[in-house]
Write an enzyme that holds these catalytic residues in place. Structure first.
Site, short mmCIF file in Angstrom:
data_model
loop_
_atom_site.label_atom_id
_atom_site.label_comp_id
_atom_site.label_asym_id
_atom_site.label_seq_id
_atom_site.Cartn_x
_atom_site.Cartn_y
_atom_site.Cartn_z
N ARG A 1 -2.69 7.03 1.41
CA ARG A 1 -3.38 7.78 2.12
C ARG A 1 -2.86 8.58 2.92
O ARG A 1 -2.95 9.77 3.45
CB ARG A 1 -4.97 7.90 2.78
CG ARG A 1 -5.75 7.49 1.69
CD ARG A 1 -7.35 7.32 2.65
NE ARG A 1 -6.74 5.16 2.85
CZ ARG A 1 -7.47 4.13 3.71
NH1 ARG A 1 -8.64 5.08 4.16
NH2 ARG A 1 -7.51 3.46 3.78
N ASP B 1 -6.79 -2.65 -7.13
CA ASP B 1 -7.13 -3.29 -6.28
C ASP B 1 -8.07 -4.21 -6.39
O ASP B 1 -7.82 -4.90 -7.16
CB ASP B 1 -8.41 -2.19 -5.61
CG ASP B 1 -8.74 -2.90 -4.00
OD1 ASP B 1 -8.20 -2.45 -3.00
OD2 ASP B 1 -10.00 -3.61 -4.20
N ARG C 1 0.72 -1.02 0.09
CA ARG C 1 -0.21 -0.32 -0.53
C ARG C 1 0.76 1.11 -0.26
O ARG C 1 0.83 2.10 0.89
CB ARG C 1 -0.88 -0.26 1.16
CG ARG C 1 -1.67 -1.34 1.36
CD ARG C 1 -3.41 -0.48 0.79
NE ARG C 1 -3.88 -1.44 0.40
CZ ARG C 1 -5.27 -1.09 1.17
NH1 ARG C 1 -5.48 -0.69 2.09
NH2 ARG C 1 -6.26 -2.32 0.55
N ARG D 1 -6.68 11.80 -4.59
CA ARG D 1 -8.08 11.64 -4.26
C ARG D 1 -9.37 12.08 -3.58
O ARG D 1 -10.35 12.18 -4.25
CB ARG D 1 -7.86 10.59 -3.58
CG ARG D 1 -7.56 9.13 -3.10
CD ARG D 1 -8.85 8.03 -3.47
NE ARG D 1 -9.52 8.07 -2.51
CZ ARG D 1 -10.38 8.13 -2.17
NH1 ARG D 1 -11.51 9.73 -2.08
NH2 ARG D 1 -11.11 8.01 -1.31
N TYR E 1 -15.14 -11.84 0.09
CA TYR E 1 -16.09 -10.82 -0.90
C TYR E 1 -16.71 -10.42 -1.51
O TYR E 1 -17.91 -10.42 -1.44
CB TYR E 1 -15.04 -9.84 -1.17
CG TYR E 1 -13.39 -9.29 -0.27
CD1 TYR E 1 -13.92 -7.74 -0.11
CD2 TYR E 1 -12.27 -9.20 -0.42
CE1 TYR E 1 -13.15 -7.72 1.16
CE2 TYR E 1 -11.51 -9.00 1.06
CZ TYR E 1 -12.33 -7.60 1.29
OH TYR E 1 -11.13 -7.07 2.01
O1 CP3 Z 1 0.56 -2.16 -2.62
C1 CP3 Z 1 -0.07 -1.11 -2.80
O2 CP3 Z 1 0.04 -0.43 -2.78
C2 CP3 Z 1 -0.77 -1.40 -4.36
C3 CP3 Z 1 -2.52 -0.72 -4.20
C4 CP3 Z 1 -3.70 -2.03 -4.15
C5 CP3 Z 1 -4.81 -1.24 -2.95
N1 CP3 Z 1 -5.13 -2.41 -2.47
C6 CP3 Z 1 -5.35 0.53 -3.05
C7 CP3 Z 1 -6.01 0.45 -1.92
C8 CP3 Z 1 -3.34 -2.98 -3.04
C9 CP3 Z 1 -2.09 -4.39 -4.00
C10 CP3 Z 1 -4.24 -3.73 -2.95
C11 CP3 Z 1 -4.58 -4.96 -2.64
C12 CP3 Z 1 -5.99 -5.31 -1.48
N2 CP3 Z 1 -7.46 -4.27 -1.10
C13 CP3 Z 1 -6.38 -6.48 -0.45
C14 CP3 Z 1 -4.99 -6.69 -0.13
C15 CP3 Z 1 -4.02 -6.53 0.75
C16 CP3 Z 1 -4.37 -6.56 2.14
O3 CP3 Z 1 -4.14 -5.46 2.27
O4 CP3 Z 1 -4.64 -7.37 2.20
C17 CP3 Z 1 -7.12 -5.89 0.02
C18 CP3 Z 1 -7.98 -6.68 0.73
C19 CP3 Z 1 -8.47 -5.41 -0.59
C20 CP3 Z 1 -9.59 -4.80 -0.33
C21 CP3 Z 1 -9.96 -3.31 -0.27
N3 CP3 Z 1 -9.52 -2.44 -0.76
C22 CP3 Z 1 -9.96 -3.11 1.17
C23 CP3 Z 1 -10.35 -3.71 2.76
C24 CP3 Z 1 -10.44 -1.47 1.01
C25 CP3 Z 1 -10.27 -0.65 2.34
C26 CP3 Z 1 -9.51 -0.86 3.56
C27 CP3 Z 1 -8.89 1.02 3.93
O5 CP3 Z 1 -7.11 0.69 3.94
O6 CP3 Z 1 -9.17 1.63 3.42
C28 CP3 Z 1 -9.45 -1.39 0.04
C29 CP3 Z 1 -9.79 0.54 -0.34
C30 CP3 Z 1 -7.93 0.75 -0.71
N4 CP3 Z 1 -7.71 -0.47 -1.65
C31 CP3 Z 1 -7.31 1.46 -0.53
C32 CP3 Z 1 -6.31 1.92 -1.66
C33 CP3 Z 1 -5.29 2.93 -2.08
C34 CP3 Z 1 -8.14 3.20 0.08
C35 CP3 Z 1 -8.66 3.79 -1.14
C36 CP3 Z 1 -8.80 5.17 -0.68
O7 CP3 Z 1 -9.35 5.76 0.36
O8 CP3 Z 1 -8.58 6.13 -1.09
#
Ligand code: CP3
Length: 340
Positions: A27, A72, A23, A36, A147
């Site tokens: 943010r 994502d 990640r 964003r 999911y």
């Molecule tokens: O690693 C990276 O920087 C690449 C981008 C990436 C995102 N999500 C961006 C993201 C990757 C590889 C993911 C994978 C992902 N997404 C996983 C597997 C990794 C892990 O964390 O176990 C999972 C379970 C998800 C599902 C997901 N997407 C969740 C649970 C959330 C909300 C949690 C949170 O952090 O708010 C997201 C949203 C998400 N995916 C964001 C980002 C940057 C936040 C979006 C925002 O509000 O700007």
């Protein structure tokens, strides 16, 4: 090109461990928050120029050794027949509960249905100009199934487990379809230019070893096997995997990701000494530690990595959104100054 990351994945000699951060575009970066403000997360994922821009932000800001595509794990679920929104975690417009629901899932040609993913990769390969390699990714089937069956994130995952235990044939049919879709999705990423791939099995650690052996590992393994001839390093990451290492031992990847709960030397031993390991600093150390503590803890992880067939420095899970940028910078600097 800086190929430290790719070399470490293959177990080749490197001057110091490569570092990237799960990640890493997100943010905690003010420049990400600025973008964003202009668009929501889904629009950002679907706008290749912007997705490429935020992918590069942590390369410029931190100097990490790899880029990971900004997207994502839920992105490829939309063409399967679901509407996805984020609040902030993913929410699907309907859930999979029956064999009919599984039959309704579409398998598409991802180059046609999610072209923006591949376009972002092509743009990135041009814009990165070989500065660092680009990692592509997807969810492993069990994690995506959670999911699709829960309809959103979950605390106890009772619906997906309920389906596995009451209607195993439906659960397997779902996992089978996700596996086929994910193979196509990742092959497309490699063809477009991804130089390594990570399979995220974030929720597989919820399963007992026996259930992991039936519902998670075989499907993840099939994807990893299918990608073998593509010739790029494959990373398999399951959070909370301490009770699963004997099952993961034959996963067929080059690299196994580890969270912070387990010592890297013990993980290496239980995995048969065959894998480069990725990890495993606690993300909370990065959030709340002083720069000195971060450095000290990082050097401990680097030291633990010296005894491994290969080591890629990372956090044990994604960086927390409240993490000060200076902490992330202190971490990268500490690893850059560490000599292997
Ligand atoms: O690693 C990276 O920087 C690449 C981008 C990436 C995102 N999500 C961006 C993201 C990757 C590889 C993911 C994978 C992902 N997404 C996983 C597997 C990794 C892990 O964390 O176990 C999972 C379970 C998800 C599902 C997901 N997407 C969740 C649970 C959330 C909300 C949690 C949170 O952090 O708010 C997201 C949203 C998400 N995916 C964001 C980002 C940057 C936040 C979006 C925002 O509000 O700007």
């Amino acid at each position: 090109m800086n190929d430290r990351f790719l070399r470490a994945c293959r177990g080749e000699k490197v001057d110091r461990p490569p570092i990237w951060i799960m990640r890493q575009a997100g943010r905690y970066l003010p420049e990400y928050r600025a973008i964003r403000k202009e668009m929501d997360f889904v629009t950002l994922c679907k706008t290749p120029e912007k997705a490429a821009e935020v992918t590069i932000q942590p390369i410029d800001r931190l100097g990490v050794d790899a880029a990971i595509l900004f997207s994502d794990i839920l992105v490829p679920v939309e063409p399967m027949g679901f509407k996805i929104s984020f609040n902030p975690g993913p929410v699907l417009d309907h859930a999979v509960r029956t064999m009919q629901d599984v039959d309704n899932i579409r398998i598409t040609e991802p180059e046609e249905t999610v072209p923006y993913v591949y376009e972002a990769i092509r743009i990135l390969r041009r814009e990165l100009e070989g500065r660092v390699p680009l990692i592509g990714f997807a969810a492993a089937p069990f994690t995506l199934a959670t999911y699709m069956v829960e309809g959103q994130g979950s605390k106890n995952f009772s619906k997906v487990k309920g389906l596995m235990f009451s209607e195993p044939a439906t659960a397997h049919a779902l996992l089978e379809k996700i596996t086929v879709a994910t193979e196509k999705y990742l092959m497309g990423q490699i063809k477009a230019g991804a130089q390594a791939v990570q399979l995220f099995d974030s929720w597989a650690g919820l399963l007992s070893a026996e259930d992991f052996r039936e519902f998670a590992m075989p499907y993840a393994r099939r994807i990893l096997d299918t990608l073998q001839d593509a010739g790029v390093p494959r990373i398999y990451f399951a959070l909370n995997n301490a009770h699963l290492l004997e099952e993961i031992k034959d996963c067929g990847a080059e690299v196994v990701g580890m969270d912070w709960r387990m010592d890297l030397a013990e993980a290496n031993r239980r995995l048969g000494g065959r894998y480069a390991l990725q990890g495993n600093l606690d993300p909370t150390v990065l959030l709340s530690g002083s720069p000195d503590t971060i450095r000290e803890r990082a050097l401990k992880v680097v030291a633990a990595g010296r005894g491994l067939p290969g080591h890629i420095f990372n956090l044990g899970h994604g960086i927390l959104p409240e993490t000060p940028v200076e902490h992330a910078q202190a971490l990268v600097q500490a690893v850059q100054e560490a000599v292997r």
